[in-house]
Design an enzyme around this catalytic site. Sequence first.
Site, short mmCIF file in Angstrom:
data_model
loop_
_atom_site.label_atom_id
_atom_site.label_comp_id
_atom_site.label_asym_id
_atom_site.label_seq_id
_atom_site.Cartn_x
_atom_site.Cartn_y
_atom_site.Cartn_z
N MET A 192 0.64 -1.24 -0.08
CA MET A 192 -0.04 -0.02 -0.07
C MET A 192 0.87 1.26 -0.08
O MET A 192 1.78 1.43 0.92
CB MET A 192 -1.18 0.04 1.24
N HIS A 193 0.57 2.06 -1.13
CA HIS A 193 1.53 3.19 -1.11
C HIS A 193 0.61 4.75 -1.50
O HIS A 193 1.19 5.69 -1.52
CB HIS A 193 2.83 3.20 -1.90
N ARG A 194 -0.32 4.20 -2.16
CA ARG A 194 -0.94 5.59 -2.77
C ARG A 194 -1.36 6.33 -1.72
O ARG A 194 -2.14 6.08 -0.87
CB ARG A 194 -2.11 5.19 -3.65
N ASP B 164 -2.26 -1.87 -3.99
CA ASP B 164 -2.68 -0.63 -4.64
C ASP B 164 -1.96 -0.27 -5.70
O ASP B 164 -1.97 0.77 -6.43
CB ASP B 164 -3.15 0.52 -3.88
#
Length: 364
Positions: free
Chosen positions: A209-211, A283
């Site tokens: 998850m990085h967005r 994501d």
Amino acid sequence: MINITLVAGARPNFMKIAPIVHAIQKAKKEGKPLDFRLVHTGQHYDKKMSGDFFEQLNIPEPHANLGGGGGTQAEQTAAIMVAFEREVMENRPTLVIVVGDVTSTLACSIAAKKLGIDVAHVEGGIRSGDLSMPEEINRMVTDSITDHFFTTSEIANSNLRKAGVPEARIHFVGNTMIDTLMAQLPKFKKPEGEIFEALTPGNYFVMTMHRPANVDQEHSLKAMIDAILEGTGGLPIIFPVHPRTAKNLQNIGITAENLLMTDPLGYLEFNYLVKNSKGVITDSGGVTEEASVMNVPCVTLRDNTERAETIHLGTNELVGTDPGKLKPYLDKIMKGEWKQYQGIPLWDGKTSERIVSKIVEAYL
């Protein structure tokens, strides 16, 4: 002589470039008059970009590093354009190849075209329809000035046709990321460390998850992590964490014995974990491609995707960013009722050979 400048701006770009390097080297050995220069724009500084990294991919270290990282989007774009303009003026190529949708893709395309140099875009034509993503703007602007489009899917071809691109400039070749995946598959290795030793195949999840939409708002991040913990039945969740995300997780006090946060992992180690997992929660666009080809269930925490073929023919499902919608998908994975990979046309490990053939055809 066809001189090709290959541009990479971030570590994942090298996964897309590596098989093209191999295909150029092979064609050169067969007597084709072509050569390449590998340019790293330095957009992302990555301590894992060591000699070992290039050795694993079996490619030479970049001929040039432009050091264009840091600053705002505009500052970074400007720095890369200035440095790349100098690079191609000193080493003028026949063709510049850009890949993907990072800032370097956009900046180098503009600099090359203003010097009258042809541009080829690997992964041309993909669209999410979401202009809040910087990547979508990079794709659209790059494609508006590209000479040759090397596409991954019929959906991308259709997007380009709708934009008025002539058929002769659209080359449906497949996905170079899958070339790398297939070449590296036999070399996948379990990461070292105590937490990985305890894992058994098919009995853990992998999460990325990085967005900003998922990780920057602490309240929604907590709600999403809680929903993931609830839906995965206590199985271990391996979560390689970006430093910014780690800080936010610390602030909201998320602790669970089965949430195993690690530093970012190498390509061979990360994909070993994906291949042997029960499922992937992500994501990222690239992870959905790799998971699909490895027939691993994948849920995407986004409201849109530029890789719709991973949903229609792959193992990916678009869940969105509402934690309340996640459980039915995780239930399906837990019960072993997930859809199977149907096979995506031309994702066969031979994309780069097709790209080089098209270039030779066009410029000889």
